[in-house]
Design a protein around this motif. Structure first.
Motif, PDB file in Angstrom:
ATOM      1  N   LEU A 311       0.832  -1.217   0.000  1.00  0.00           N
ATOM      2  CA  LEU A 311       0.000   0.000   0.000  1.00  0.00           C
ATOM      3  C   LEU A 311       0.862   1.260   0.000  1.00  0.00           C
ATOM      4  O   LEU A 311       0.496   2.273  -0.600  1.00  0.00           O
ATOM      5  CB  LEU A 311      -0.955   0.021   1.203  1.00  0.00           C
ATOM      6  N   LEU A 312       2.032   1.183   0.628  1.00  0.00           N
ATOM      7  CA  LEU A 312       2.946   2.347   0.635  1.00  0.00           C
ATOM      8  C   LEU A 312       3.208   2.826  -0.796  1.00  0.00           C
ATOM      9  O   LEU A 312       3.271   4.021  -1.073  1.00  0.00           O
ATOM     10  CB  LEU A 312       4.287   1.962   1.270  1.00  0.00           C
ATOM     11  N   VAL A 313       3.336   1.879  -1.722  1.00  0.00           N
ATOM     12  CA  VAL A 313       3.631   2.234  -3.118  1.00  0.00           C
ATOM     13  C   VAL A 313       2.449   2.993  -3.726  1.00  0.00           C
ATOM     14  O   VAL A 313       2.622   4.019  -4.383  1.00  0.00           O
ATOM     15  CB  VAL A 313       3.943   0.950  -3.933  1.00  0.00           C
ATOM     16  N   ALA A 314       1.243   2.537  -3.452  1.00  0.00           N
ATOM     17  CA  ALA A 314       0.048   3.236  -3.977  1.00  0.00           C
ATOM     18  C   ALA A 314      -0.077   4.618  -3.333  1.00  0.00           C
ATOM     19  O   ALA A 314      -0.367   5.611  -4.013  1.00  0.00           O
ATOM     20  CB  ALA A 314      -1.200   2.403  -3.701  1.00  0.00           C
ATOM     21  N   LEU A 315       0.218   4.723  -2.046  1.00  0.00           N
ATOM     22  CA  LEU A 315       0.115   6.025  -1.361  1.00  0.00           C
ATOM     23  C   LEU A 315       1.141   7.012  -1.925  1.00  0.00           C
ATOM     24  O   LEU A 315       0.890   8.220  -2.004  1.00  0.00           O
ATOM     25  CB  LEU A 315       0.303   5.843   0.151  1.00  0.00           C
ATOM     26  N   SER A 316       2.311   6.464  -2.358  1.00  0.00           N
ATOM     27  CA  SER A 316       3.352   7.342  -2.939  1.00  0.00           C
ATOM     28  C   SER A 316       2.882   7.968  -4.246  1.00  0.00           C
ATOM     29  O   SER A 316       3.323   9.054  -4.617  1.00  0.00           O
ATOM     30  CB  SER A 316       4.634   6.535  -3.208  1.00  0.00           C
ATOM     31  N   ALA A 317       1.973   7.260  -4.944  1.00  0.00           N
ATOM     32  CA  ALA A 317       1.510   7.769  -6.246  1.00  0.00           C
ATOM     33  C   ALA A 317       0.266   8.645  -6.090  1.00  0.00           C
ATOM     34  O   ALA A 317      -0.136   9.337  -7.023  1.00  0.00           O
ATOM     35  CB  ALA A 317       1.183   6.591  -7.158  1.00  0.00           C
ATOM     36  N   ALA A 318      -0.321   8.647  -4.911  1.00  0.00           N
ATOM     37  CA  ALA A 318      -1.622   9.342  -4.734  1.00  0.00           C
ATOM     38  C   ALA A 318      -1.425  10.841  -4.507  1.00  0.00           C
ATOM     39  O   ALA A 318      -0.374  11.283  -4.039  1.00  0.00           O
ATOM     40  CB  ALA A 318      -2.349   8.743  -3.535  1.00  0.00           C
TER      41      ALA A 318
END
Ligand code: EPZ
Length: 415
Positions: A311-318
């Protein structure tokens, strides 16, 4: 050491069939020791941890063999409780062999279990509960010797709803004389699946719906059975996070319905569209990705700690800052250092990660240091400009049958 090469920024389009669940298969393999005969585990994942468990079972006298994706375990010739250090120290789940082996042989010896370096991983809750069932445990810090001259059912309350301790107690209680009431038991789906396997083999286990209380009637004779390992909710969740981060539209065949509720809520809040069919789950993220604000991991049905790194990766793109608080393990942000080498600019303070978001990641040579962080780095490679090389692929292979195969099925350039 083998590496995973990801070609760079690409939205995901394609379909993938979710493999059998690692965290359901491992305790069920241990539970097969309680069955004097051949247990057939269908659709068992071909991953390193299952391989290690096969070698331990073989070492202690079981006949183990693969028939395609089905794993056959004949535990009738189990003959020793001395577990081989080489494999025990490689994975944490070896500790859950204590319950069934004590139930069958009355004694077990093992080194302190190993596993991913995601924080302290004591086994005090396991040992305290086993002692309540009549087990004597000696722990000299390096190794454990436990013995029992007959397990007796009783009431046990876990200090924390530990998944592994719950599994260990359920298996020991099945072999114990009398009834065991287990309070504050973990409620992860893997507990339900372990109980389903044991019930299929003839065990009497009830979950009291108004809470996390399990009632196990021990001492029943178990019989061989055939059991389908369910799809892996964490592998499915990893690929859902990859699609959130990279964008696109994917189909997760065999997605375990009803087991990723917390992630689904977050994904919808971030702008994804989800659609269930009777064969799996459609995930689409073609619009803007929006930060969900604050996310906290927790015991089931809370957001699973195993999906924290993906999820950290998705949050980095948000768009927008996010905060991700890890409440289960005290060392599960090791992947942040590697993500920051790709430009994520995440800060960790205490048990929380602060993610600024909207970061354009750059491909880099990064190192997997544990299983789920390694999978997260592959997902990050799908959002990065330029090639990413994830070294130490063996960590990822502990839990993913073939992450490159699956990423290629989803349209990524991955080898
Ligand atoms: C299981 O580990 C899973 N592993 C983990 O998945 C998962 O992260 C974890 O449950 C939590 O959901 C398997 O099922 C093989 P715990 P387990 O006992 O049983 C503390 C993955 O990536 N604790 O619920 O080890 C412990 O330190 C792996 O697939 C004690 O203090 O988890 C941790 O902080 C990683 N004393 C917390 O409880 C104990 O005796 C949760 O541990 C036992 C645990």
């Amino acid at each position: 050491m083998e590496s995973v090469y990801i070609g760079g920024k690409t939205p995901l389009y394609g379909e993938v069939t979710i493999q059998g669940s690692k965290n359901a298969a491992l305790p069920i393999m241990a539970a097969a020791l309680l069955v004097p005969g051949v247990s057939v585990l269908k659709n068992c994942p071909r991953i390193a941890d299952v391989e290690y468990m096969c070698r331990i079972l073989t070492h202690i006298g079981c006949q183990v063999c693969w028939r395609g994706k089905d794993l056959e375990i004949d535990a009738s010739s189990l003959n020793t409780g001395q577990l081989p250090m080489e494999y025990v120290t490689r994975m944490r789940s070896s500790v859950m062999l204590m319950g069934p082996i004590l139930g069958r042989l009355g004694e077990v010896e093992l080194n302190h279990p190993g596993g991913c370096v995601i924080g302290d991983r004591p086994i005090d809750i396991h040992l305290k509960a086993l002692r309540r069932l009549g087990v004597c445990c000696e722990d000299d810090g390096v190794g454990l010797r436990a013995c029992s001259c007959g397990l007796c059912g009783t009431t046990i309350t876990l200090d924390f709803p530990s998944v592994g301790a719950t599994e260990n107690v359920v298996m020991a209680a099945v072999a114990a004389k009398g009834v065991t009431c287990l309070k504050n038991a973990a409620e992860e789906p893997e507990i339900k699946w372990l109980c389903a396997f044991l019930q299929a083999a003839g065990a009497e286990i009830r979950k009291v719906e108004n809470g996390n209380l399990l009632i196990i009637e021990g001492g029943r004779t178990l019989h061989p059975c055939c059991f389908e390992i369910p799809a892996d909710r964490i592998v499915a969740g990893t690929y859902l996070c990859a699609c959130l981060a990279a964008g696109g539209k994917i189909f997760l065949e065999r997605h375990p319905r009803g087991e990723n509720g917390a992630l689904r809520e977050i994904a919808l809040c971030m702008g994804a569209k989800l659609r269930d069919t009777d064969k799996g789950l459609w995930v689409e993220r073609t619009g803007e990705l929006i930060s969900p604000g604050m996310v906290e991991t927790g015991s089931y049905p809370g957001f699973p700690t195993d999906l924290q790194s993906p999820l950290l990766v998705a949050l980095s793109a948000a768009r927008g800052e996010s905060i991700l608080r890890e409440t289960i393990f005290n060392g599960r942000f090791r992947v942040v250092e590697e993500l920051n080498r790709m430009g994520a600019e995440i800060q960790v303070r205490g048990n929380a990660a602060y993610i600024p978001g909207r970061k354009k990641l750059t491909g880099a040579r990064v190192c997997a240091q544990e299983l789920r962080g390694g999978a997260a780095l592959v997902a990050a490679g799908l959002c990065a400009q330029g090639e990413t090389v994830v070294q130490n692929r063996h960590y990822i292979d502990r839990g993913y049958e073939d992450i490159c195969r699956d990423m290629r099925l989803l349209g990524a350039e991955c080898r």
